[in-house]
Each structure stands twice: as C-alpha cells, then as structure tokens.
Design a protein around this motif. Sequence first.
Motif, PDB file in Angstrom:
ATOM      1  N   PRO A   7       0.808  -1.213   0.000  1.00 45.52           N
ATOM      2  CA  PRO A   7       0.000   0.000   0.000  1.00 45.52           C
ATOM      3  C   PRO A   7       0.847   1.272   0.000  1.00 45.52           C
ATOM      4  O   PRO A   7       2.001   1.265   0.428  1.00 45.52           O
ATOM      5  N   GLY A   8       0.253   2.351  -0.462  1.00 44.52           N
ATOM      6  CA  GLY A   8       0.956   3.621  -0.411  1.00 44.52           C
ATOM      7  C   GLY A   8       0.159   4.719  -1.084  1.00 44.52           C
ATOM      8  O   GLY A   8      -0.922   4.474  -1.633  1.00 44.52           O
ATOM      9  N   LEU A  36      -3.755   4.536  -2.118  1.00 44.29           N
ATOM     10  CA  LEU A  36      -4.675   5.185  -1.177  1.00 44.29           C
ATOM     11  C   LEU A  36      -5.450   6.314  -1.862  1.00 44.29           C
ATOM     12  O   LEU A  36      -4.868   7.220  -2.456  1.00 44.29           O
ATOM     13  N   LYS A  41      -5.504  14.249   1.781  1.00 46.17           N
ATOM     14  CA  LYS A  41      -4.074  14.455   1.520  1.00 46.17           C
ATOM     15  C   LYS A  41      -3.808  15.404   0.345  1.00 46.17           C
ATOM     16  O   LYS A  41      -2.664  15.770   0.118  1.00 46.17           O
ATOM     17  N   PHE A  69      -7.791   2.066  -2.995  1.00 46.91           N
ATOM     18  CA  PHE A  69      -8.628   1.710  -1.847  1.00 46.91           C
ATOM     19  C   PHE A  69      -8.910   2.932  -0.979  1.00 46.91           C
ATOM     20  O   PHE A  69      -8.163   3.896  -0.976  1.00 46.91           O
ATOM     21  N   GLY A  71     -10.533   3.977   3.061  1.00 47.78           N
ATOM     22  CA  GLY A  71     -10.789   3.431   4.392  1.00 47.78           C
ATOM     23  C   GLY A  71      -9.574   2.745   4.968  1.00 47.78           C
ATOM     24  O   GLY A  71      -8.429   3.043   4.596  1.00 47.78           O
ATOM     25  N   LEU A  72      -9.832   1.795   5.856  1.00 45.38           N
ATOM     26  CA  LEU A  72      -8.732   1.136   6.560  1.00 45.38           C
ATOM     27  C   LEU A  72      -8.006   0.131   5.676  1.00 45.38           C
ATOM     28  O   LEU A  72      -8.634  -0.663   4.963  1.00 45.38           O
ATOM     29  N   LEU A  73      -6.698   0.152   5.780  1.00 43.11           N
ATOM     30  CA  LEU A  73      -5.880  -0.776   4.995  1.00 43.11           C
ATOM     31  C   LEU A  73      -6.217  -2.237   5.316  1.00 43.11           C
ATOM     32  O   LEU A  73      -6.336  -3.067   4.413  1.00 43.11           O
ATOM     33  N   ARG A  87       5.882  -3.237   3.041  1.00 37.59           N
ATOM     34  CA  ARG A  87       6.301  -1.834   3.081  1.00 37.59           C
ATOM     35  C   ARG A  87       7.800  -1.760   2.844  1.00 37.59           C
ATOM     36  O   ARG A  87       8.547  -2.655   3.227  1.00 37.59           O
ATOM     37  N   TYR A  97       7.225   5.941  12.172  1.00 30.18           N
ATOM     38  CA  TYR A  97       5.985   5.914  11.392  1.00 30.18           C
ATOM     39  C   TYR A  97       5.627   4.488  10.986  1.00 30.18           C
ATOM     40  O   TYR A  97       4.481   4.052  11.116  1.00 30.18           O
ATOM     41  N   LEU A 101       2.395   2.247  12.108  1.00 29.57           N
ATOM     42  CA  LEU A 101       1.466   1.669  11.116  1.00 29.57           C
ATOM     43  C   LEU A 101       1.327   0.166  11.313  1.00 29.57           C
ATOM     44  O   LEU A 101       0.219  -0.366  11.389  1.00 29.57           O
ATOM     45  N   THR A 104      -0.413  -0.741  14.605  1.00 28.64           N
ATOM     46  CA  THR A 104      -1.853  -0.440  14.537  1.00 28.64           C
ATOM     47  C   THR A 104      -2.553  -1.499  13.697  1.00 28.64           C
ATOM     48  O   THR A 104      -3.579  -2.053  14.099  1.00 28.64           O
ATOM     49  N   ASN A 105      -1.975  -1.799  12.547  1.00 30.32           N
ATOM     50  CA  ASN A 105      -2.604  -2.789  11.668  1.00 30.32           C
ATOM     51  C   ASN A 105      -2.660  -4.168  12.340  1.00 30.32           C
ATOM     52  O   ASN A 105      -3.641  -4.883  12.216  1.00 30.32           O
TER      53      ASN A 105
END
Length: 174
Positions: A7-8, A36, A41, A69, A71-73, A87, A97, A101, A104-105
């Motif tokens: 993702p990015g 994303l 942004k 996408f 919303g949430l990854l 990543r 960072y 991420l 959290t994920n």
Amino acid sequence: MRIGVYPGSFDPATYGHLDIIIRSAKLVDHLIVGVLNNVQKSPLFTTEERVKILQELTYDLDNVEVQSFKGLLVDFVKMQNASVIIRGFRAISDYEYEIQLAQTNYSLDSNIETMFLVTKNEYSFLSSSIVKEVARYGGNTSKMVPPLVVRYLNEKNIELNLEENIKINTLGGE
Ligand code: PNS
C-alpha cells in the motif's frame, strides 16, 4: 496462494517503489499494489492517474495488479483475501511511522502480518515529496522516477502553470 498488498500514496511512484514492487512480487503468488484514495491528503496526481501510472509501470509483471482503496488498509487487505502487507524501509527516519502503522494494523487484525523490505541503497533518500519538489522547480527527476513519470510530472507542471496563469489573469486582468 499467498496474496500480498503493497500500500501507499504513490504520488507519484518512484524508482524506489518500483524496486519494492519487483522484489516483493517474487515473494508472494499475487501482489496487489494498493493506492490510497484519500481526499484529505490533496495529492498532486488524482487517484486514477496514480493507478494508471502504476499499471503502466508494472504491465510486464504477470502477478501484479493495481487497485485503489479507501478506508482502513486492513479492511482492504481482508477484502482481497491477502495475508501480508509489504512496506519499504528506507532509513531510520522511517522507523517511528512504520512501526506505528504496522502495530496499529496488527492490533486491528493479528492475522495480517507486515513485512518490510529494505530499500536499495541508491533509493534510500528518495520520496515522492522530494520528487515533486524537484519537479516543481524544474529540476531533473530522471534518476528518481521512470521516464513515463517524468513525462507525467512535466504535463502536470504545464497544467498547474496554466491554472496559475488563468488565476493571475482573472484576478488582475480587468
Ligand atoms: O505512501 P504512504 O503515504 O506512506 O502510505 C501510507 C498508507 C497508505 C500505507 C497509510 O496511510 C494507510 O494505510 N492508510 C489507510 C488508513 C489506515 O488503515 N491507516 C492505518 C491505521 S492508522
């Protein structure tokens, strides 16, 4: 079948991103590059443009597809039946960072793992923001992004300059 999501924001995709895509596509059966779609942004390139650029850059990679996408990854990852988030890790400055991420994920869904690939040395300074800054002031970005992205950046500059001129003319031209 192991499906991975890379993702990015990809605003725009750089040689560093492309390197991670090529390397991670070898580690999974199927790789989904997740772009994303985030209005907050205010990216330089629209979501459609960013997806198109990545599709053009990866057209010869058989197991890679590009999707946007919202919303949430982790929700996107689950929807794609993927089990791993990929990543790139450039330098120690990415650490806080990226850990935030990944943690959290993981706390949102512990069935999904994050895998880091260390960026090649020559791309460790590279970021989309740096590319945009260099391009904005007419600098040479050809070592940072593939030729087709250089073209997109030039077109975007022309577009933005035109908009700027129109604004100046409308405001001050009466
Ligand atoms: O290229 P970027 O901007 O560093 O990518 C960041 C990205 C897209 C991976 C991250 O912002 C993201 O996953 N956004 C979706 C919302 C989400 O799930 N955030 C993580 C939990 S806070």
